[in-house]
Design an enzyme around this catalytic site. Structure first.
Site, PDB file in Angstrom:
ATOM      1  N   CYS A 118       0.839  -1.189   0.000  1.00 52.22           N
ATOM      2  CA  CYS A 118       0.000   0.000   0.000  1.00 52.22           C
ATOM      3  C   CYS A 118       0.878   1.245   0.000  1.00 52.22           C
ATOM      4  O   CYS A 118       2.071   1.179   0.264  1.00 52.22           O
ATOM      5  CB  CYS A 118      -0.883  -0.009   1.245  1.00 52.22           C
ATOM      6  SG  CYS A 118      -1.665  -1.602   1.512  1.00 52.22           S
ATOM      7  N   ARG A 125       1.035   2.223  -5.912  1.00 57.69           N
ATOM      8  CA  ARG A 125       1.377   1.202  -4.910  1.00 57.69           C
ATOM      9  C   ARG A 125       0.210   0.244  -4.648  1.00 57.69           C
ATOM     10  O   ARG A 125       0.404  -0.886  -4.212  1.00 57.69           O
ATOM     11  CB  ARG A 125       1.714   1.874  -3.573  1.00 57.69           C
ATOM     12  CG  ARG A 125       2.920   2.738  -3.574  1.00 57.69           C
ATOM     13  CD  ARG A 125       4.143   2.009  -3.230  1.00 57.69           C
ATOM     14  NE  ARG A 125       4.053   1.202  -2.043  1.00 57.69           N
ATOM     15  CZ  ARG A 125       5.077   0.607  -1.461  1.00 57.69           C
ATOM     16  NH1 ARG A 125       6.267   0.762  -1.960  1.00 57.69           N
ATOM     17  NH2 ARG A 125       4.935  -0.128  -0.398  1.00 57.69           N
ATOM     18  N   TRP A 159      -3.888  -1.940  -1.177  1.00 58.62           N
ATOM     19  CA  TRP A 159      -3.900  -3.154  -2.007  1.00 58.62           C
ATOM     20  C   TRP A 159      -4.321  -4.252  -1.042  1.00 58.62           C
ATOM     21  O   TRP A 159      -3.574  -4.616  -0.134  1.00 58.62           O
ATOM     22  CB  TRP A 159      -2.516  -3.423  -2.582  1.00 58.62           C
ATOM     23  CG  TRP A 159      -2.474  -4.549  -3.559  1.00 58.62           C
ATOM     24  CD1 TRP A 159      -2.680  -4.469  -4.899  1.00 58.62           C
ATOM     25  CD2 TRP A 159      -2.202  -5.932  -3.278  1.00 58.62           C
ATOM     26  NE1 TRP A 159      -2.567  -5.713  -5.465  1.00 58.62           N
ATOM     27  CE2 TRP A 159      -2.264  -6.625  -4.496  1.00 58.62           C
ATOM     28  CE3 TRP A 159      -1.907  -6.646  -2.111  1.00 58.62           C
ATOM     29  CZ2 TRP A 159      -2.050  -7.992  -4.592  1.00 58.62           C
ATOM     30  CZ3 TRP A 159      -1.697  -8.010  -2.212  1.00 58.62           C
ATOM     31  CH2 TRP A 159      -1.769  -8.667  -3.440  1.00 58.62           C
ATOM     32  N   GLY A 188       1.451  -4.141   5.325  1.00 56.94           N
ATOM     33  CA  GLY A 188       1.991  -5.406   5.840  1.00 56.94           C
ATOM     34  C   GLY A 188       0.857  -6.331   6.201  1.00 56.94           C
ATOM     35  O   GLY A 188      -0.306  -6.062   5.905  1.00 56.94           O
ATOM     36  N   GLU A 216       9.579 -11.956 -20.624  1.00 51.03           N
ATOM     37  CA  GLU A 216       9.209 -10.601 -20.229  1.00 51.03           C
ATOM     38  C   GLU A 216       8.122 -10.033 -21.160  1.00 51.03           C
ATOM     39  O   GLU A 216       7.187  -9.375 -20.698  1.00 51.03           O
ATOM     40  CB  GLU A 216      10.459  -9.709 -20.226  1.00 51.03           C
ATOM     41  CG  GLU A 216      10.226  -8.235 -19.956  1.00 51.03           C
ATOM     42  CD  GLU A 216       9.547  -7.931 -18.622  1.00 51.03           C
ATOM     43  OE1 GLU A 216       9.443  -8.821 -17.761  1.00 51.03           O
ATOM     44  OE2 GLU A 216       9.101  -6.785 -18.464  1.00 51.03           O
ATOM     45  N   LYS A 236       4.579  -8.779 -19.732  1.00 50.49           N
ATOM     46  CA  LYS A 236       4.076  -7.408 -19.932  1.00 50.49           C
ATOM     47  C   LYS A 236       2.676  -7.437 -20.536  1.00 50.49           C
ATOM     48  O   LYS A 236       1.799  -6.704 -20.126  1.00 50.49           O
ATOM     49  CB  LYS A 236       5.053  -6.696 -20.860  1.00 50.49           C
ATOM     50  CG  LYS A 236       5.344  -5.275 -20.649  1.00 50.49           C
ATOM     51  CD  LYS A 236       6.251  -4.850 -19.539  1.00 50.49           C
ATOM     52  CE  LYS A 236       6.012  -5.395 -18.198  1.00 50.49           C
ATOM     53  NZ  LYS A 236       7.109  -5.260 -17.268  1.00 50.49           N
ATOM     54  N   HIS A 279       7.560 -29.819 -27.529  1.00 50.65           N
ATOM     55  CA  HIS A 279       7.278 -30.694 -26.388  1.00 50.65           C
ATOM     56  C   HIS A 279       5.944 -30.350 -25.724  1.00 50.65           C
ATOM     57  O   HIS A 279       5.782 -30.593 -24.536  1.00 50.65           O
ATOM     58  CB  HIS A 279       8.430 -30.627 -25.387  1.00 50.65           C
ATOM     59  CG  HIS A 279       9.724 -31.044 -26.010  1.00 50.65           C
ATOM     60  ND1 HIS A 279      10.146 -32.347 -26.037  1.00 50.65           N
ATOM     61  CD2 HIS A 279      10.644 -30.325 -26.699  1.00 50.65           C
ATOM     62  CE1 HIS A 279      11.291 -32.412 -26.694  1.00 50.65           C
ATOM     63  NE2 HIS A 279      11.621 -31.191 -27.108  1.00 50.65           N
ATOM     64  N   LYS A 283       2.759  -1.933  -7.353  1.00 48.62           N
ATOM     65  CA  LYS A 283       4.115  -1.680  -7.831  1.00 48.62           C
ATOM     66  C   LYS A 283       5.144  -2.447  -7.014  1.00 48.62           C
ATOM     67  O   LYS A 283       6.110  -2.973  -7.548  1.00 48.62           O
ATOM     68  CB  LYS A 283       4.391  -0.177  -7.773  1.00 48.62           C
ATOM     69  CG  LYS A 283       5.743   0.238  -8.304  1.00 48.62           C
ATOM     70  CD  LYS A 283       5.777   0.167  -9.798  1.00 48.62           C
ATOM     71  CE  LYS A 283       7.157   0.441 -10.366  1.00 48.62           C
ATOM     72  NZ  LYS A 283       7.291  -0.111 -11.721  1.00 48.62           N
TER      73      LYS A 283
END
Ligand code: F6R
Length: 613
Positions: free
Chosen positions: A2, A27, A75, A102, A486, A490, A509, A608
């Site tokens: 957060c 955040r 969050w 936390g 990556e 994204k 495979h 983030k």
């Protein structure tokens, strides 16, 4: 995860808190709230589910006036996003407020104990035990600083906490335990700021104290009094010298767009003064301890999470190819529990943009306990990872606000390349000429990054054609394989499309079963030792009527006959080519997400900095 902000001074607190929350919204953004100690002496709490805009519309109706306050953007971990679960949380009297980052791991036990003692709870959060716990301690006649210092010892897990009480006007108390994200104290002229992240502080001040694990601080007026586990300590503010302008969107529509666009500069800044081309030498700051430990190193273990892990996977090739050291790469959330046989002979190289990612820090702490020398690649001065490691190579990107990492990823790869060159130089495993050969292509790199960025409209056109597809496969080999990973990450993050990155050799495979006309395959097929192998993989996709979007080296026309679309990237050394190949994939995700109407800067469910497990 957060965002946390606090203010004590002479100005109206609420606008400062709202501005801080706007800068911290990346955040966490599922609910938001502020508390202001009003001039009348009461505490006003305004909070809401949803993004900051939902709070500002509440504030328009009733704006609290006072010169101190705290704010939070959430969050959710415990308790779904809702008005009641948004922070700040209050004690039973409504005169004490808390915001928190936390997880209170023992919240069930604490809540049962507090409810038995008569405390009434209003939310489903773990956080709400904290104001009630403080209320209990305050009953014993202690002050707020003592109460927080005692309460924080009772909370299992990692925490960043801010609290204030109507019975102690002019005071905010903050505490940090473990790695739940930072708490930074900003010293203004006649005012003090507290925040979880620098973007909220830099517009006001650059004189900062970063709270250490176990610290609590009482802020009153312009003074801050620090304790660590209850014992008084001195913490001198340091000048960080960071540019607040780089945290603003400028003329760009989105931070992600801006941060992609500034990558040529970012790479240049990461190289500046470090790659000494004339002398064929690398110069990195504050590496004395690293150099002392380096002779004992026999292998390298790189680690990180998400995009930073992908940078680390590329870095693995650098340590092998440039420094001749055996290198592996491990996901930090796995490494921390793996019990890997590592010790003083293993150099642990961690990559973390924020320097606060809980799993990366845990892996670093594990490595520390085992006596491994450590260096970290990080973008945030003073972050936790920079304190745990023996040395830091900063990426010098300025704050990255887009939740999906872009510029810090490119800068991390660049920093890893420098670090591998530096290690080779200090170990004496390369002579000047050979090192010069590795450094030389770096000189043109920022220019080539700039050139790669000019293909944006071609990429936008391809994105417009394929944005409605629900599955994508990214294929590559060798050092480009992490780039495929990556690229897929994204796309998933910002457009919510299902995408997978595979080493192309693995395709037969299993993944080949997915290939049909509806499955676009993005194949990274640059001119390197594995290009012809990639060409065969592209043929195999085409034989099954798959759509191929190929990344090719400029001038490699052969691909135009095979692929449906070709995106060209300039030629550079094979080791640096992942830097260039990453750029079109970032741009592709950005454009696809925009066409799908997604919020590119704040994708759903993400934050983030991941400070909880
Ligand atoms: C993806 C992204 C994340 C981060 C990861 C690690 O775009 O940003 O995957 O890379 O959460 O974060 P840091 O680098 O701060 O340790």
């Amino acid at each position: 995860m957060c965002g946390i902000i606090g203010y004590v001074g002479e100005q109206d607190a609420a606008p400062i808190l709202i501005d801080g929350l706007r800068r911290l919204e990346y955040r966490g953004y599922d609910s938001v709230g502020i508390a202001v100690l009003e001039d009348s002496g009461g505490i006003a709490v305004r909070k809401s589910e949803g993004r900051l805009v939902s709070l500002t519309s509440i504030l328009e109706e009733s704006w609290p006036h006072g010169r101190q306050g705290i704010g939070h953007t959430r969050w959710a971990t415990h308790g779904r996003p809702s008005d009641a679960n948004a922070h700040p949380h209050t004690d039973c009297t409504g005169t004490l407020v808390v915001i928190h980052n936390g997880i209170v791991e023992n919240h069930r036990d604490l809540r049962a104990r507090l409810e038995a003692a008569g405390h009434a709870f209003n939310s489903d959060t773990d956080t709400e035990v904290i104001p009630h716990l403080l209320e209990e301690h305050l009953k014993d006649g202690t002050d707020l600083h003592d109460a927080l210092a005692q309460a924080i010892e009772e909370l299992a897990g990692a925490h960043a906490i801010l609290t204030m009480s109507a019975s102690e006007p002019g005071v905010i108390v903050a505490g940090r335990k473990g790695n739940a994200g930072g708490v930074t104290i900003g010293y203004g002229e006649d005012e003090m700021f507290i925040a979880s992240d620098l973007p909220a502080l830099l517009p006001h001040t650059q004189r900062l104290v970063f709270l250490e694990d176990g610290d609590t601080v009482l802020i009153r007026g312009r003074e801050a009094t620090y304790r660590n586990h209850g014992v008084a300590v001195e913490r001198e503010p340091q000048e960080v010298g960071l540019d607040p302008v780089s945290a603003a969107k400028g003329n760009f529509k989105h931070f992600m767009q801006k941060e992609i666009a500034e990558q040529a500069e970012v790479v240049l800044d990461t190289l500046r003064g470090r790659a000494l081309f004339g002398e064929s030498r690398v110069d990195l700051d504050d590496m004395a301890r690293f150099c002392e430990l380096l002779p004992q190193v026999r292998r390298v273990l790189l680690t990180g999470m998400g995009t930073s892990l992908h940078a680390a996977m590329i870095g693995r090739h650098y340590f092998e190819q440039i420094a001749g050291l055996p290198a592996e790469c491990d996901n930090a959330s796995e490494m921390r529990y793996r019990g890997a046989p590592i010790g003083p002979e293993t150099l642990v190289v961690s990559v973390s943009q924020s320097g606060e990612t809980v799993d990366t820090l845990a892996a670093m702490n594990e490595a520390k306990e085992r006596g491994c020398p450590q260096v970290t690649i990080c973008n945030v001065p003073g972050s936790q990872s920079s304190r745990v490691a023996d040395a830091v190579v900063y990426t010098r990107c300025g704050p990255e606000i887009g939740v999906a990492s872009t510029k810090t990823y490119l800068a991390s790869i660049t920093a890893l390349y420098l670090l591998a060159c530096y290690s080779a130089q200090e170990l004496g495993v390369v002579d000047r000429e050979r090192l010069g050969g590795f450094l030389e292509p770096l000189a043109r790199l920022p220019k080539l990054v700039g050139e790669t960025l000019t293909h944006d409209s071609i990429i936008e056109g391809i994105a417009n054609e394929y944005y409605q597809h629900e599955n994508f496969l990214f294929l590559a080999r060798g050092i480009q394989y992490p780039v495929a990973m990556e690229g897929a990450l994204k796309l998933k993050e910002v457009s919510y499309i299902h995408a997978e990155g595979y080493p192309a050799g693995e395709m037969k495979h299993g993944p080949i079963a997915l290939i049909d006309r509806d499955m676009p395959v993005i194949a990274i097929c640059l001119r390197d030792a594995l290009r012809d192998k990639m060409m065969s993989n592209i043929e195999q996709v085409k034989a099954r009527e798959g759509i191929v979007i190929a990344l090719a080296t400029e001038g490699d026309r052969e691909l135009e006959e095979k692929a449906d679309h070709v995106i060209y990237v300039p030629e550079t050394s094979p080791l640096l080519a992942p830097i260039l190949a990453s750029i079109p994939l970032q741009a592709f995700s950005y454009h696809v997400a925009l066409r799908r109407g997604c919020d590119v800067d704040q994708p759903r469910n993400l934050a983030k900095t991941v400070t909880v497990e």
